[in-house]
Design a protein around this motif. Sequence first.
Motif, PDB file in Angstrom:
ATOM      1  N   HIS A 115       5.506  62.020  -0.806  1.00  0.00           N
ATOM      2  CA  HIS A 115       5.899  61.084   0.249  1.00  0.00           C
ATOM      3  C   HIS A 115       6.666  59.906  -0.351  1.00  0.00           C
ATOM      4  CE1 HIS A 115       5.790  58.601   3.809  1.00  0.00           C
ATOM      5  NE2 HIS A 115       5.164  59.559   4.476  1.00  0.00           N
ATOM      6  N   PHE A 116       7.826  59.587   0.240  1.00  0.00           N
ATOM      7  CA  PHE A 116       8.673  58.534  -0.310  1.00  0.00           C
ATOM      8  C   PHE A 116       7.977  57.171  -0.300  1.00  0.00           C
ATOM      9  CE2 PHE A 116       9.337  57.829   4.163  1.00  0.00           C
ATOM     10  CZ  PHE A 116       9.641  56.479   4.282  1.00  0.00           C
ATOM     11  N   MET A 117       7.018  56.973   0.612  1.00  0.00           N
ATOM     12  CA  MET A 117       6.323  55.692   0.696  1.00  0.00           C
ATOM     13  C   MET A 117       5.450  55.414  -0.533  1.00  0.00           C
ATOM     14  SD  MET A 117       6.932  53.634   3.140  1.00  0.00           S
ATOM     15  CE  MET A 117       5.436  52.639   3.093  1.00  0.00           C
ATOM     16  N   LEU A 118       5.070  56.473  -1.260  1.00  0.00           N
ATOM     17  CA  LEU A 118       4.242  56.275  -2.445  1.00  0.00           C
ATOM     18  C   LEU A 118       4.966  55.451  -3.504  1.00  0.00           C
ATOM     19  CD1 LEU A 118       2.613  59.813  -2.765  1.00  0.00           C
ATOM     20  CD2 LEU A 118       1.492  57.696  -2.035  1.00  0.00           C
ATOM     21  N   ARG A 119       6.310  55.597  -3.587  1.00  0.00           N
ATOM     22  CA  ARG A 119       7.078  54.791  -4.534  1.00  0.00           C
ATOM     23  C   ARG A 119       7.008  53.313  -4.145  1.00  0.00           C
ATOM     24  NH1 ARG A 119       7.114  59.423  -5.394  1.00  0.00           N
ATOM     25  NH2 ARG A 119       5.235  58.646  -6.399  1.00  0.00           N
ATOM     26  N   ILE A 120       7.094  53.054  -2.850  1.00  0.00           N
ATOM     27  CA  ILE A 120       7.050  51.671  -2.371  1.00  0.00           C
ATOM     28  C   ILE A 120       5.656  51.084  -2.571  1.00  0.00           C
ATOM     29  CG2 ILE A 120       7.295  50.199  -0.325  1.00  0.00           C
ATOM     30  CD1 ILE A 120       9.345  52.239   0.719  1.00  0.00           C
ATOM     31  N   ILE A 121       4.636  51.871  -2.267  1.00  0.00           N
ATOM     32  CA  ILE A 121       3.257  51.407  -2.461  1.00  0.00           C
ATOM     33  C   ILE A 121       3.004  51.091  -3.927  1.00  0.00           C
ATOM     34  CG2 ILE A 121       0.841  52.113  -2.347  1.00  0.00           C
ATOM     35  CD1 ILE A 121       1.634  53.777   0.146  1.00  0.00           C
ATOM     36  N   SER A 122       3.467  51.967  -4.821  1.00  0.00           N
ATOM     37  CA  SER A 122       3.302  51.729  -6.260  1.00  0.00           C
ATOM     38  C   SER A 122       3.972  50.426  -6.677  1.00  0.00           C
ATOM     39  CB  SER A 122       3.886  52.894  -7.062  1.00  0.00           C
ATOM     40  OG  SER A 122       3.247  54.111  -6.750  1.00  0.00           O
ATOM     41  N   PHE A 123       5.185  50.224  -6.197  1.00  0.00           N
ATOM     42  CA  PHE A 123       5.931  49.007  -6.524  1.00  0.00           C
ATOM     43  C   PHE A 123       5.176  47.762  -6.066  1.00  0.00           C
ATOM     44  CE2 PHE A 123       8.915  45.689  -5.162  1.00  0.00           C
ATOM     45  CZ  PHE A 123       9.640  45.490  -6.324  1.00  0.00           C
ATOM     46  N   LEU A 124       4.657  47.798  -4.848  1.00  0.00           N
ATOM     47  CA  LEU A 124       3.935  46.645  -4.316  1.00  0.00           C
ATOM     48  C   LEU A 124       2.617  46.418  -5.054  1.00  0.00           C
ATOM     49  CD1 LEU A 124       4.582  47.172  -0.487  1.00  0.00           C
ATOM     50  CD2 LEU A 124       5.664  45.504  -2.020  1.00  0.00           C
ATOM     51  N   MET A 125       1.926  47.504  -5.412  1.00  0.00           N
ATOM     52  CA  MET A 125       0.691  47.368  -6.189  1.00  0.00           C
ATOM     53  C   MET A 125       0.955  46.674  -7.524  1.00  0.00           C
ATOM     54  SD  MET A 125      -1.069  51.114  -5.555  1.00  0.00           S
ATOM     55  CE  MET A 125      -2.349  50.846  -6.787  1.00  0.00           C
ATOM     56  N   ASN A 126       2.033  47.078  -8.176  1.00  0.00           N
ATOM     57  CA  ASN A 126       2.350  46.508  -9.482  1.00  0.00           C
ATOM     58  C   ASN A 126       2.697  45.024  -9.387  1.00  0.00           C
ATOM     59  OD1 ASN A 126       1.948  49.029 -10.704  1.00  0.00           O
ATOM     60  ND2 ASN A 126       4.065  49.637 -10.371  1.00  0.00           N
ATOM     61  N   TRP A 127       3.452  44.666  -8.370  1.00  0.00           N
ATOM     62  CA  TRP A 127       3.831  43.261  -8.238  1.00  0.00           C
ATOM     63  C   TRP A 127       2.668  42.402  -7.765  1.00  0.00           C
ATOM     64  CZ3 TRP A 127       7.209  40.183 -10.198  1.00  0.00           C
ATOM     65  CH2 TRP A 127       8.358  40.737 -10.773  1.00  0.00           C
ATOM     66  N   ARG A 128       1.824  42.951  -6.898  1.00  0.00           N
ATOM     67  CA  ARG A 128       0.622  42.205  -6.490  1.00  0.00           C
ATOM     68  C   ARG A 128      -0.241  41.914  -7.710  1.00  0.00           C
ATOM     69  NH1 ARG A 128      -3.022  45.892  -3.464  1.00  0.00           N
ATOM     70  NH2 ARG A 128      -3.629  46.422  -5.600  1.00  0.00           N
ATOM     71  N   SER A 129      -0.402  42.914  -8.574  1.00  0.00           N
ATOM     72  CA  SER A 129      -1.204  42.739  -9.775  1.00  0.00           C
ATOM     73  C   SER A 129      -0.573  41.722 -10.718  1.00  0.00           C
ATOM     74  CB  SER A 129      -1.369  44.088 -10.485  1.00  0.00           C
ATOM     75  OG  SER A 129      -2.078  43.940 -11.687  1.00  0.00           O
ATOM     76  N   ARG A 130       0.740  41.783 -10.853  1.00  0.00           N
ATOM     77  CA  ARG A 130       1.432  40.873 -11.751  1.00  0.00           C
ATOM     78  C   ARG A 130       1.297  39.422 -11.274  1.00  0.00           C
ATOM     79  NH1 ARG A 130       5.350  43.833 -12.309  1.00  0.00           N
ATOM     80  NH2 ARG A 130       4.896  44.603 -14.404  1.00  0.00           N
ATOM     81  N   LEU A 131       1.374  39.211  -9.980  1.00  0.00           N
ATOM     82  CA  LEU A 131       1.308  37.858  -9.428  1.00  0.00           C
ATOM     83  C   LEU A 131      -0.118  37.318  -9.398  1.00  0.00           C
ATOM     84  CD1 LEU A 131       3.824  38.258  -6.464  1.00  0.00           C
ATOM     85  CD2 LEU A 131       4.200  36.997  -8.590  1.00  0.00           C
ATOM     86  N   LYS A 181       4.466  53.065 -17.324  1.00  0.00           N
ATOM     87  CA  LYS A 181       3.744  53.494 -16.127  1.00  0.00           C
ATOM     88  C   LYS A 181       2.757  54.622 -16.402  1.00  0.00           C
ATOM     89  CE  LYS A 181       7.227  52.120 -12.744  1.00  0.00           C
ATOM     90  NZ  LYS A 181       8.118  52.577 -11.637  1.00  0.00           N
ATOM     91  N   VAL A 182       1.542  54.435 -15.881  1.00  0.00           N
ATOM     92  CA  VAL A 182       0.603  55.540 -15.812  1.00  0.00           C
ATOM     93  C   VAL A 182       0.869  56.296 -14.516  1.00  0.00           C
ATOM     94  CG1 VAL A 182      -1.131  54.298 -17.149  1.00  0.00           C
ATOM     95  CG2 VAL A 182      -1.190  54.165 -14.659  1.00  0.00           C
ATOM     96  N   SER A 183       0.579  57.582 -14.518  1.00  0.00           N
ATOM     97  CA  SER A 183       0.758  58.423 -13.332  1.00  0.00           C
ATOM     98  C   SER A 183      -0.617  58.764 -12.786  1.00  0.00           C
ATOM     99  CB  SER A 183       1.510  59.712 -13.681  1.00  0.00           C
ATOM    100  OG  SER A 183       2.779  59.417 -14.220  1.00  0.00           O
ATOM    101  N   SER A 184      -0.851  58.406 -11.523  1.00  0.00           N
ATOM    102  CA  SER A 184      -2.176  58.581 -10.949  1.00  0.00           C
ATOM    103  C   SER A 184      -2.092  59.379  -9.656  1.00  0.00           C
ATOM    104  CB  SER A 184      -2.816  57.217 -10.669  1.00  0.00           C
ATOM    105  OG  SER A 184      -4.163  57.355 -10.268  1.00  0.00           O
TER     106      SER A 184
END
Length: 229
Positions: A115-131, A181-184
């Motif tokens: 699902h293409f949304m998984l790329r967006i979710i991953s991106f948002l997870m990473n930035w939420r964690s970074r911030l 990146k880890v792949s989960s």
Amino acid sequence: MFFSIVIPTLNEVDGILPVLMHLQGLRDQVEIIVVDGGSEDDTVSRASNWVDKVLISGKGRAVQMNAGAQTASGNVLIFLHADTFLPDDALSLIRQSINEEYFWGRFDIDLIGDHFMLRIISFLMNWRSRLSGIATGDQVIFVARESFFQVGMFPEIALMEDIALSKTLNKIGKPANLVGKVSSSARRWEQFGLLKVILLMWSLRLRYFFGENPVVLAEMYRTGRFWKH
């Protein structure tokens, strides 16, 4: 620098072998410890030939990861979920990141799925964690052994142990945010639906913030419900 990888398992017979096989090229630099929480399938027997230690403990990721850490010999502990793959250069990335300023950290994550949304979710997870400075377990938390025990290990709660550990570690130092990146697996997202899981996870974190019992939260997480059944 020597590493110990601690993998908590519970009924992971279908997925544990590919993860362990992927780690074999690192065996000269790592100790691999699987800590099983009482699997009713063949997880333990399937894992035993591919690791340095298999431990049996009480059920619960925090309990299992603490048990593994207490027997680990590495001076850096890596807590790896049983459905997650490290990047090939994971150890060199950690080695480069740990210094006098950084003693713990996590990787960016890439959720595996079509699902293409998984790329967006991953991106948002990473930035939420970074911030926020908060790492989740599926981003693969690593920490210097001495610091892990200094803060009292994972709090042995039914859910949100990764959030709780991150908050404790943040009090004495900020995390290294590795762009490798880890792949989960996205199996939970695919099982319950992407939008539902997004809303559920935000709901669980909010309830945890306001003091909800982690046992209740764990049941909601397991069943995909927004309320206790």
